[in-house]
Design a protein around this motif. Structure first.
Motif, PDB file in Angstrom:
ATOM      1  N   UNK A 184      -7.422 -21.468  15.004  1.00 30.67           N
ATOM      2  CA  UNK A 184      -8.815 -21.639  15.402  1.00 30.67           C
ATOM      3  C   UNK A 184      -9.350 -20.296  15.874  1.00 30.67           C
ATOM      4  N   UNK A 185     -10.603 -20.047  15.593  1.00 25.96           N
ATOM      5  CA  UNK A 185     -11.247 -18.836  16.074  1.00 25.96           C
ATOM      6  C   UNK A 185     -12.688 -19.174  16.398  1.00 25.96           C
ATOM      7  N   UNK A 186     -13.213 -18.505  17.426  1.00 28.60           N
ATOM      8  CA  UNK A 186     -14.611 -18.720  17.797  1.00 28.60           C
ATOM      9  C   UNK A 186     -15.479 -17.704  17.087  1.00 28.60           C
ATOM     10  N   UNK A 187     -16.683 -18.135  16.754  1.00 28.21           N
ATOM     11  CA  UNK A 187     -17.673 -17.272  16.121  1.00 28.21           C
ATOM     12  C   UNK A 187     -19.010 -17.540  16.814  1.00 28.21           C
ATOM     13  N   UNK A 188     -19.954 -16.630  16.681  1.00 30.09           N
ATOM     14  CA  UNK A 188     -21.273 -16.774  17.306  1.00 30.09           C
ATOM     15  C   UNK A 188     -21.149 -17.124  18.794  1.00 30.09           C
ATOM     16  N   UNK A 189     -20.321 -16.366  19.490  1.00 27.57           N
ATOM     17  CA  UNK A 189     -20.046 -16.626  20.899  1.00 27.57           C
ATOM     18  C   UNK A 189     -21.203 -16.123  21.762  1.00 27.57           C
ATOM     19  N   UNK A 190     -21.710 -16.996  22.601  1.00 26.28           N
ATOM     20  CA  UNK A 190     -22.711 -16.593  23.590  1.00 26.28           C
ATOM     21  C   UNK A 190     -22.342 -17.238  24.919  1.00 26.28           C
ATOM     22  N   UNK A 191     -21.118 -16.994  25.371  1.00 23.23           N
ATOM     23  CA  UNK A 191     -20.605 -17.580  26.611  1.00 23.23           C
ATOM     24  C   UNK A 191     -20.274 -16.491  27.616  1.00 23.23           C
ATOM     25  N   UNK A 192     -20.453 -16.837  28.888  1.00 15.83           N
ATOM     26  CA  UNK A 192     -20.091 -15.918  29.961  1.00 15.83           C
ATOM     27  C   UNK A 192     -19.242 -16.643  30.996  1.00 15.83           C
ATOM     28  N   UNK A 193     -18.417 -15.869  31.671  1.00 14.38           N
ATOM     29  CA  UNK A 193     -17.670 -16.314  32.840  1.00 14.38           C
ATOM     30  C   UNK A 193     -18.204 -15.477  33.998  1.00 14.38           C
TER      31      UNK A 193
END
Length: 171
Positions: free
Chosen positions: A61-70
């Motif tokens: 699995x791989x993430x794409x179009x990531x717009x997440x923050x910690x």
């Protein structure tokens, strides 16, 4: 002589300006606290069938179009905000599925151990806890890894499922 005087005046002005450029409140950048952008999410899921090895498989699995923050805040509060797409691949790299706009919104309690090699998260509103190994930590990058193994009894016999997730965060 006039050029020398201008040069020394310039040096004095630069010296005075340098005294005011740093405030006493500025300390070293905290290695954890602050807002981090999720730059990569990669996972591997391995299914091992004890009685039917021909069914064994590995999925990536791989993430794409990531717009997440910690955002690691005071009082050990962590806010995770954003979304990403998850793409699933088989062992040969063939795309199997895409799930778009997976929401990633939660508020957690977080801790880091003394040698900064492991995160602990208590998921807000649940009894769930996560432990993540920190494989890289600099002032601008955190790489964290989690490995979960689950044994399940099925009609095909016992199955071991191992899921490894690696998340990279950058400032």
């Amino acid at each position: 002589m006039l050029k020398q005087t201008h040069f020394f005046r310039l040096l004095i002005i630069l010296g005075i300006l340098s005294l005011y450029s740093c405030s006493e409140d500025e300390g070293p950048l905290d290695p954890i606290k602050g807002k981090w952008q999720v730059s990569a999410i990669n996972a591997t899921e391995t299914e091992t069938y004890e009685l039917r090895p021909e069914k064994n498989n590995i999925t990536y699995f791989k993430a794409d179009n990531i717009s997440s923050t910690y955002e690691f805040m005071d009082e050990n509060i962590l806010e995770v905000r954003g979304k990403y797409d998850r793409i699933r691949y088989d062992e040969e790299g063939n795309e199997l599925s895409v799930v778009r706009d997976i929401p990633n919104h939660r508020t957690d309690y977080w801790e880091i151990n003394e040698d900064m090699s492991e995160f602990f998260f208590a998921i807000d509103g649940t009894f769930l806890e996560e432990r993540w190994e920190i494989t890289e930590l600099t002032t601008n990058k955190i790489t964290k890894k989690s490995v979960v193994e689950i044994d399940i009894e099925t009609t095909d016999g016992p199955i071991n499922i191992k899921i490894e997730v690696i998340i990279e965060l950058t400032r």
